[in-house]
Design an enzyme around this catalytic site. Sequence first.
Site, short mmCIF file in Angstrom:
data_model
loop_
_atom_site.label_atom_id
_atom_site.label_comp_id
_atom_site.label_asym_id
_atom_site.label_seq_id
_atom_site.Cartn_x
_atom_site.Cartn_y
_atom_site.Cartn_z
N GLU A 1 -100.34 -21.55 24.87
CA GLU A 1 -101.78 -21.81 24.81
C GLU A 1 -102.24 -21.34 23.44
OE1 GLU A 1 -103.54 -23.32 27.09
OE2 GLU A 1 -102.19 -23.32 28.81
N GLU B 1 -106.52 -31.45 24.56
CA GLU B 1 -106.03 -30.22 23.92
C GLU B 1 -105.34 -30.64 22.63
OE1 GLU B 1 -103.84 -28.15 26.97
OE2 GLU B 1 -105.54 -28.26 28.33
#
Length: 751
Positions: free
Chosen positions: A577, A350
């Site tokens: 996120e 990520e």
Amino acid sequence: MKRSLCVLAAVIFLGGILDEAGALINDTTTGSFLLSNSTSTTTTVTVEDHSRDTPSPTTAPIKLFTSTARGKHLDARSSSPDNQEVIDKKKKETDDTKTEDEKTELDCPPLGLESLRVDDSQIQASSYLRTGLGPHRGRLNMQAGIEDGDLYDGAWCADYKDRHQWLEVDALHLTLFTGVILQGRNSIWSWDWVETYKVQLSNDSVNWETCMNGTEEAIFEGNRDLETPVLGLLPVPTVARFIRINPQTWYSKGTICLRAEILANAWVFTHSPNSLQILSSHLTLSVLFLLTPQLMKSVAEKCPDITRIYTIGKSYMGLKLYVMEISDNPGKHELGEPEFRYVAGMHGNEALGRELLLNLMQYLCSEYKKGNQRIVRLITETRIHLLPSMNPDGYEVAYEKGSELAGWAEGRYTFEGIDLNHNFPDLNNIMWDAQEIAADASKVSNHYIPIPEYYTKENATVAPETRAVINWMQDIPFVLSANLHGGELVVTYPFDCTRDWAPQENTPTADDAFFRWLASVYASTHLVMANPDRRICHYEDFQLHNNIINGGAWHTVPGSMNDFSYLHTNCFEVTVELSCDKFPHVSELPIEWENNKESLLVYMEQVHRGIKGVVRDKLTKQGIADAIIKVEDHGHDIRSAADGDYWRLLNPGEYKVVVWAEGYIPSRRQCTVGTEPLPSICDFTLSKTPIQRLKEIRAKGGKVPQDLQLQLRALRLRKLRASTKAINRRRESQRLEQEQLQKRRARSSRA
């Protein structure tokens, strides 16, 4: 990682087209790009810009153009001599032993299926099994809901099993297509993938040409499992508007299902009788040669008066965990100045959070030097710590595969296979269990819960990266933090772990209102989250919750960093996120920076909400460490730092605050929090208890002063009165019980 030189093919192709058209393009614009998969470097390139409307391809058909760049690889030496020095430097720093087969691949930027830049309306299919398996679901790394048959399955699946099925993407403009990345269906119930396929191209979606490999139609290798992305490069990069993926064979026990990304350079052509003109909004050569510590060092050299680089430990493979501190007095905790941190890269694949923090360092440095008052105020009033890569081992794995080929999980875990997001001590259940068995649950500690013994043993499954971050948290009195993740668009807040291990259950903290505020601050200023017309990332519509959600209500995460931070330290922390795409291509980074820049800044400013002050000794005027600050009707306390200063994050309102410390008489006062993002000063002065003063005097061998003797005598008298009163109450209670017993016996004898 193999780097992209797609632009070289475009330049070669561009030269061929200009020769054919005989067009001279004189107007130029300069495009500046933030580039980084390893860093955020700025490269300036001159591009051609002629803004005209593109005619309809159905009315002005254009033949398919192919570049002269053939084969899978391009030799950077012969293709781009102007960049020879940079490429050689990069090659030397990464691996002097690379073979010819490991050279730069021709892998243009993604067209944008995964990042959602390609709209659902641009994707068509020959057929589809049901709505949840429609063409709009055929995006790389698309995740499905748990139950098959819902509206959000994990691929496009054809309704028929034959070689006439296809998935079509409209690039909207003439585009240089160079490759396809294919993936199977995301499902825990079904196994479906395409094993071989053809690629077809068109300018009008009516007349199609199949990609050729010499004199034969090219057959591309597809998948052998559900998740591994497989790259297929076109033998000859070709310009067209439409592209089709035409499955030829598929898993024998499954059906035709796929997720895809298209590699392309979005060149826009206009056609006129006199000339062929080319428009490209951006032309970027992604040649990167700075690593994370080098970039951080460059920022520190530009702003030495406000920056400091330090390490908090090493990964399992020995990579250092670097932190950039930004403050007007780096290296020192200043009385009354709150400590803030951003942590990124907990999951190595990520990568967007890492890139954003590297950009944030540069931005804060440059804007401070420019005198931007907002940034100057933030840096002078806050001590900021940025950890861009908590899991550098995992990032190395994902980086080696590349932005599109890392898949959904490659590099998520540490080298030891540990998910750092579940690796912190589970203090939630320790607290809840203690509350259940306690006679008075309010007496159970709700903060600074100690790390359990099992976690400290040598054979405990604790990653060195986790231990390093825990030590970091214990060393610095952080007030506010955010943990940057990727793969969705939502902000989650504690508790992440649910009671009784429920899979999903809203599990609020005592500070639920303020956590919701923190999450809303980031979500409401994020340019994509705040867009009511945005497409959902995968299968959950977080817009129903204003793009924020309690972590436990989403899915339970025992041992999360957020919960540990809240229960073991004073620090409030949320998880952000950042984007649907976990590992955006370098070409997406400028857009992602703009999406998140304001959110990153405004979230940091929230560290100044609530009350702050210093808890001091009345006689010595020295700060008192570990004093407990208790806000009435808030079942979560905090403690003062080593110098006696504290920060309590609170929403606007009136609060009764009690402060006490061992050996001191508690102090109570009313504190008011205003609506402005400025802390309300609420200092406390504590007096030592007479017994504590007596202990200290006796320890030094001193004489007990008369005022203390009087205080101790009064204290003894109060204790005597209290004990006498308690004895009398007990005697009276016993007398009444005896009388009632005698009455019952008397009634019994008469009966």
